[in-house]
Write a protein that holds these residues in place. Structure first.
Motif, mmCIF file in Angstrom:
data_model
loop_
_atom_site.group_PDB
_atom_site.id
_atom_site.type_symbol
_atom_site.label_atom_id
_atom_site.label_comp_id
_atom_site.label_asym_id
_atom_site.label_seq_id
_atom_site.Cartn_x
_atom_site.Cartn_y
_atom_site.Cartn_z
ATOM 1 N N ALA A 24 0.836 -1.208 0.000
ATOM 2 C CA ALA A 24 0.000 0.000 0.000
ATOM 3 C C ALA A 24 0.866 1.252 0.000
ATOM 4 C CB ALA A 24 -0.916 -0.018 1.221
ATOM 5 N N ALA A 25 1.951 1.222 0.789
ATOM 6 C CA ALA A 25 2.817 2.398 0.854
ATOM 7 C C ALA A 25 3.455 2.662 -0.504
ATOM 8 C CB ALA A 25 3.897 2.192 1.915
ATOM 9 N N VAL A 26 3.874 1.570 -1.181
ATOM 10 C CA VAL A 26 4.511 1.758 -2.484
ATOM 11 C C VAL A 26 3.503 2.345 -3.471
ATOM 12 C CG1 VAL A 26 5.617 0.583 -4.393
ATOM 13 C CG2 VAL A 26 6.165 -0.069 -2.057
ATOM 14 N N ILE A 27 2.268 1.800 -3.436
ATOM 15 C CA ILE A 27 1.244 2.323 -4.352
ATOM 16 C C ILE A 27 0.970 3.799 -4.054
ATOM 17 C CG2 ILE A 27 -1.183 2.135 -5.017
ATOM 18 C CD1 ILE A 27 -0.949 -0.870 -4.477
ATOM 19 N N ALA A 28 0.860 4.118 -2.762
ATOM 20 C CA ALA A 28 0.590 5.519 -2.396
ATOM 21 C C ALA A 28 1.694 6.428 -2.895
ATOM 22 C CB ALA A 28 0.451 5.641 -0.883
ATOM 23 N N ALA A 29 2.946 5.965 -2.729
ATOM 24 C CA ALA A 29 4.060 6.795 -3.170
ATOM 25 C C ALA A 29 4.023 6.964 -4.691
ATOM 26 C CB ALA A 29 5.377 6.158 -2.756
ATOM 27 N N ALA A 30 3.753 5.855 -5.420
ATOM 28 C CA ALA A 30 3.713 5.950 -6.879
ATOM 29 C C ALA A 30 2.635 6.935 -7.302
ATOM 30 C CB ALA A 30 3.450 4.568 -7.473
ATOM 31 N N LEU A 31 1.454 6.824 -6.661
ATOM 32 C CA LEU A 31 0.356 7.724 -7.023
ATOM 33 C C LEU A 31 0.716 9.169 -6.721
ATOM 34 C CD1 LEU A 31 -2.827 5.762 -5.938
ATOM 35 C CD2 LEU A 31 -1.996 6.234 -8.251
ATOM 36 N N SER A 32 1.329 9.408 -5.531
ATOM 37 C CA SER A 32 1.613 10.816 -5.216
ATOM 38 C C SER A 32 2.677 11.383 -6.136
ATOM 39 C CB SER A 32 1.987 11.021 -3.749
ATOM 40 O OG SER A 32 2.285 9.844 -3.129
ATOM 41 N N PHE A 33 3.681 10.560 -6.457
ATOM 42 C CA PHE A 33 4.696 11.079 -7.376
ATOM 43 C C PHE A 33 4.098 11.347 -8.749
ATOM 44 C CE2 PHE A 33 7.884 9.795 -4.312
ATOM 45 C CZ PHE A 33 8.772 10.833 -4.446
ATOM 46 N N ALA A 34 3.222 10.432 -9.234
ATOM 47 C CA ALA A 34 2.575 10.665 -10.528
ATOM 48 C C ALA A 34 1.761 11.950 -10.476
ATOM 49 C CB ALA A 34 1.681 9.475 -10.873
ATOM 50 N N ALA A 35 1.032 12.131 -9.344
ATOM 51 C CA ALA A 35 0.205 13.329 -9.210
ATOM 52 C C ALA A 35 1.073 14.583 -9.225
ATOM 53 C CB ALA A 35 -0.602 13.254 -7.916
ATOM 54 N N VAL A 36 2.226 14.507 -8.533
ATOM 55 C CA VAL A 36 3.067 15.702 -8.460
ATOM 56 C C VAL A 36 3.689 16.001 -9.822
ATOM 57 C CG1 VAL A 36 5.189 16.604 -7.484
ATOM 58 C CG2 VAL A 36 3.490 15.583 -6.009
ATOM 59 N N PHE A 37 4.109 14.929 -10.527
ATOM 60 C CA PHE A 37 4.656 15.166 -11.860
ATOM 61 C C PHE A 37 3.606 15.787 -12.773
ATOM 62 C CE2 PHE A 37 8.151 12.185 -10.877
ATOM 63 C CZ PHE A 37 9.179 12.999 -11.291
ATOM 64 N N TYR A 38 2.365 15.267 -12.667
ATOM 65 C CA TYR A 38 1.293 15.827 -13.477
ATOM 66 C C TYR A 38 1.035 17.281 -13.065
ATOM 67 C CZ TYR A 38 -3.255 16.634 -15.481
ATOM 68 O OH TYR A 38 -4.281 17.173 -16.173
ATOM 69 N N PHE A 39 1.087 17.503 -11.736
ATOM 70 C CA PHE A 39 0.829 18.851 -11.217
ATOM 71 C C PHE A 39 1.845 19.848 -11.776
ATOM 72 C CE2 PHE A 39 2.160 21.924 -7.954
ATOM 73 C CZ PHE A 39 1.017 22.695 -7.886
ATOM 74 N N PHE A 40 3.098 19.421 -11.853
ATOM 75 C CA PHE A 40 4.110 20.360 -12.341
ATOM 76 C C PHE A 40 3.984 20.635 -13.835
ATOM 77 C CE2 PHE A 40 6.699 19.634 -8.406
ATOM 78 C CZ PHE A 40 6.680 20.957 -8.034
ATOM 79 N N ARG A 41 3.220 19.808 -14.546
ATOM 80 C CA ARG A 41 2.950 20.128 -15.950
ATOM 81 C C ARG A 41 1.755 21.067 -16.087
ATOM 82 N NH1 ARG A 41 6.891 18.274 -17.350
ATOM 83 N NH2 ARG A 41 7.665 16.142 -17.305
ATOM 84 N N SER A 42 0.958 21.138 -15.020
ATOM 85 C CA SER A 42 -0.260 21.942 -15.120
ATOM 86 C C SER A 42 0.076 23.426 -14.985
ATOM 87 C CB SER A 42 -1.239 21.529 -14.015
ATOM 88 O OG SER A 42 -0.774 22.035 -12.779
#
Lengths: 322, 460
Positions: A163-181
């Protein structure tokens, strides 16, 4: 071999949690140039919000209860629990917004150190409330999967690690997406030069607010995943996990660089590997190394790296000529 | 130590000689000679205020002995303890001021250096383990509760060895870690020094033979002045009795005067350092390191020097703290202690000696004042009137239907919180409030008052 696989999974899971927390530091630093020493108190408060929402079914002293809370004594299903996590993160983000508005915004333009010490003051001021809330013992955060684990080729891998790994992957994906926004680009511009960004019409105040909201939510997320069963065996938020573990992330952000998102991943994984593997494979020398020696490993790695590379492995080196 | 006057240009000699040698009345920033500029107290007002403060402190502490008209509560035994601790912390804060306020290097590792000094003094000056030995030289269980460890004894050396040694060892360790510290700057340095504190705490866990039990610590050295290890001390500081055949003092009063003398000595040294060549070099690095290097100030060497001096102060303060507190344990030297010193500097006013001392008094005595006020408030609960209403609003004994934020029972866990916990909240909020509204701290408030009266009745 089984020991190795289990240790590896533990290291990756801890690295993910460190990564999430380091991401919180990095976003706040990129957005507002503040090193957030209050992350410890904020993250524990976030985990406590989850505990209050999902176990107590609502905040004390408030006239209304949490309508979604599971019946007392029961554990929420995974979907319902995730909804509660989202609610806790939103409350943590609101706390972050309030802190930004009250304590950080008036300090724009002050030295970096003064801002950092403000967050130290916040940490000291918030911590007693956290410790008070857990004074009667740990508080469960009602994790649906509790202490269960999968057994893959004889190796025991707790579900919380995955669960922790999934959470980290999701948050990093979200942050990468956020920095493109649009907001993310604005934040990068502010990180580069606040005044120039303002001259280009970027609302710096809004960037500050977003950075703190995101940062506080990420810190809370990290604490929630660190309060799950195998980390503290009881699977609850308690005074034990609070005071020191967030400061173990400081080496992570030093190694990764204060302003590097990619560095947060690598730094988190690297530090967690050293910490967990040292804890596993040097344990026969505990007599010499002292109990709890693995918690000190991050700092030693940090000192060693800083002697070679003063700005971390991924940080922006300040070019100076004398 | 060279002063400002030693290296002034020769052509200015005549003006300096013809100018008034004595401090001026009034106008704080009006200087008519270089002697005046370099003076520690440039005006008669400052001299008078400092003298008055010293006199007040002395009389207040002596109050118990023979000046019966001074109220006992002012500096009775209950207050002398916190005040003496503040005196010791003042020495450490002066040291951190040299590093943070004068050199501009932010360090959160001051507690580590204090711990170094404390343990050096314990090892050198701790007792030999005969009578009243406690936790030292006796077997005890280590933290896991498994192994029985044999504690190591101190060497029982006199104060004139262990006190300078504590400072020197701390300074040496400061120099040892400085290669890592001088390369990094700003926030990176703050984080590195946080690492030092945790490594120091772990060393305490690693070496229980030396550090004592992690929670309860070990035996401390005595403050008495001895020539060598003889039985009767030359000057007794830790027992009630006559001092130099002049005046009968209690143990607490003796300790206070003894430590206060150290504070005065180190204040004087710090003030002279700031106005010397070294001090100017350190300030140049603080103001702009690149510019300082262009002017020929070797940056790394002076940063290392700043680290060493600051650690020396911390070591001395740690040793004094260990011997006054009567208990040394690694857990005392945690991150919160470092934050205390940073808060002292920021609340008092970083970079100024007076501000540092003011900040120390404020930060160290505030929790005691809050506790006293709460205790007074609790007495009012039985009475009628406004204060009683306030007390009923704020205090609670935790029983049903009795709400209030402050618990009168200091041990009960959970909401309502005890005064002890509220003290932390007040402390944290104060740091934030001071930084936002008064970045120069208490010293800034003094400057505002002074500048108002300087031009009075005009506004400027």
């Amino acid at each position: 071999m089984i020991t190795f696989v289990q240790t590896l999974s533990k290291a990756i899971a801890l690295g993910s949690i460190y990564g999430i927390l380091a991401l919180s530091f990095v976003i706040i630093f990129k957005g507002t140039q503040v090193l957030n020493f209050a992350a410890g108190a904020l993250s524990m408060a976030g985990a406590l919000f989850l505990s209050i929402l999902v176990v107590d079914g609502g905040f004390p002293f408030l006239p209304f209860a949490n309508p979604l809370a599971p019946d007392p004594g029961e554990t929420a299903g995974v979907a319902l629990w995730l909804v509660h996590v989202a609610m806790a993160l939103i409350i943590a983000a609101i706390v972050g917004l309030v802190i930004e508005r009250v304590a950080i915004r008036p300090m724009i333009g002050q030295p970096l150190f003064a801002m950092a010490v403000i967050t130290l003051g916040l940490e000291i001021a918030i911590r007693p409330f956290n410790l008070d809330a857990t004074a009667l013992g740990g508080r469960s955060i009602g994790v649906p999967w509790g202490n269960e684990s999968w057994i893959i080729a004889d190796a025991i891998i707790p579900k919380s690690y995955v669960a922790a790994v999934i959470a980290a992957a999701l948050s990093f994906a979200a942050v990468f997406y956020f920095f493109r926004s649009r907001f993310g680009v604005a934040m990068r511009a502010v990180a580069f030069d606040q005044e120039a960004a303002m001259a280009q019409g970027i609302n710096v105040g809004r960037v500050f607010a977003i950075a703190w909201a995101l940062g506080a939510a990420l810190a809370a997320l990290a604490a929630i995943f660190f309060a799950m069963a195998p980390w503290p065996p009881s699977g609850s938020v308690s005074a034990e996990i609070h005071p020191v573990w967030v400061f173990r992330v400081l080496p992570v952000i030093i190694l990764g660089g204060l302003d590097s998102v990619v560095g947060a991943i690598y730094g988190g994984l690297l530090i967690a590997f050293f910490e967990i593997f040292a804890g596993q494979y040097l344990s026969q020398w505990t007599n010499i190394l002292g109990p709890g020696y693995s918690t000190i490993v991050p700092y030693i790695v940090m000192l060693a790296v800083l002697l070679v590379k003063p700005y971390g492995l991924f940080g922006t080196a300040e070019i100076r000529r004398v | 130590m060279p002063t400002e006057t030693d290296n002034r240009p020769a052509s200015r000699e005549s003006t300096a000689a013809s100018g008034p040698k004595t401090p001026s009345f009034g106008r704080p920033l009006l200087r008519t000679s270089y002697v005046q500029e370099a003076a520690i107290f440039p005006t008669y007002l400052q001299k008078g205020l400092v003298g008055l403060a010293l006199l007040t402190i002395t009389l207040a502490v002596l109050g118990n002995s023979f000046l019966t008209f001074i109220p006992r509560w002012l500096l009775g035994n209950t207050w002398l303890g916190p005040v003496t601790i503040a005196v010791i912390f003042g020495i450490a804060a002066l040291g951190l001021n040299i590093l943070v306020g004068v050199t501009g290097q932010v360090s959160l590792g001051h507690a580590f250096f204090m711990g170094t000094g404390a343990y050096t003094s314990v090892m050198l000056g701790g007792n030999l383990g005969e009578e009243e030995s406690w936790k030292a030289c006796v077997p005890f269980h280590d933290n896991l509760g498994l192994l029985e460890r044999q504690g190591e004894c101190g060497l029982g050396l006199p104060i004139w060895i262990w006190l300078p040694a504590a400072g020197l060892v701390a300074a040496l360790i400061g120099i040892l870690v400085s290669p890592a510290a001088v390369k990094v700057r700003g926030l990176y340095l703050a984080i590195v020094t946080v690492g030092l504190v945790f490594i120091g705490l772990h060393l305490g866990r690693m070496l229980p033979e030396w550090a004592g039990d992690f929670e309860s610590g070990r035996k401390w050295p005595k403050l008495d002045i001895r020539v060598w290890k003889e039985e009767a001390p030359l000057v007794s500081v830790t027992e009630d009795g006559e001092w130099f055949g002049l005046i009968y003092l209690s143990e607490e009063q003796k300790e206070f005067f003894f430590l206060f003398a150290f504070l005065l000595l180190f204040t004087w040294l710090a003030k002279n350092l700031v106005r010397s060549r070294t001090g100017r070099a350190l300030q140049a690095i603080r103001d702009r390191d690149v510019a300082a290097e262009v002017m020929g100030v070797p940056e790394f060497e002076y940063k290392r020097l700043g680290f060493a001096i600051s650690s020396f102060y911390a070591g001395i303060a740690g040793a004094l703290f260990a011997s006054f507190n009567g208990r040394v344990s690694p857990i005392d030297f945690g991150l919160l202690l470092s934050v205390d010193f940073i808060a002292i500097l920021l609340i008092g006013g970083a970079g100024t000696i007076a501000g540092t001392l003011l900040g120390t008094a404020f930060v160290e005595l505030l929790p005691n004042i809050v506790e006293r006020l709460t205790a007074r408030l609790a007495e009012q609960l039985a009475n009628d009137g406004v204060m009683s209403a306030v007390a009923h609003f704020l205090l609670t004994d935790g029983s049903e239907g009795n709400f209030g934020p402050i618990s009168t029972s200091p041990t009960a866990p959970g909401w309502p919180m005890s005064v002890f916990q509220w003290n932390f909240v007040i402390y944290g909020v104060l740091i934030v409030v001071f930084l936002i509204f008064e970045p120069l701290g208490l010293f800034g408030i003094w400057l505002k008052i002074r500048n108002y009266w300087k031009g009075w009745p005009f506004s400027y």
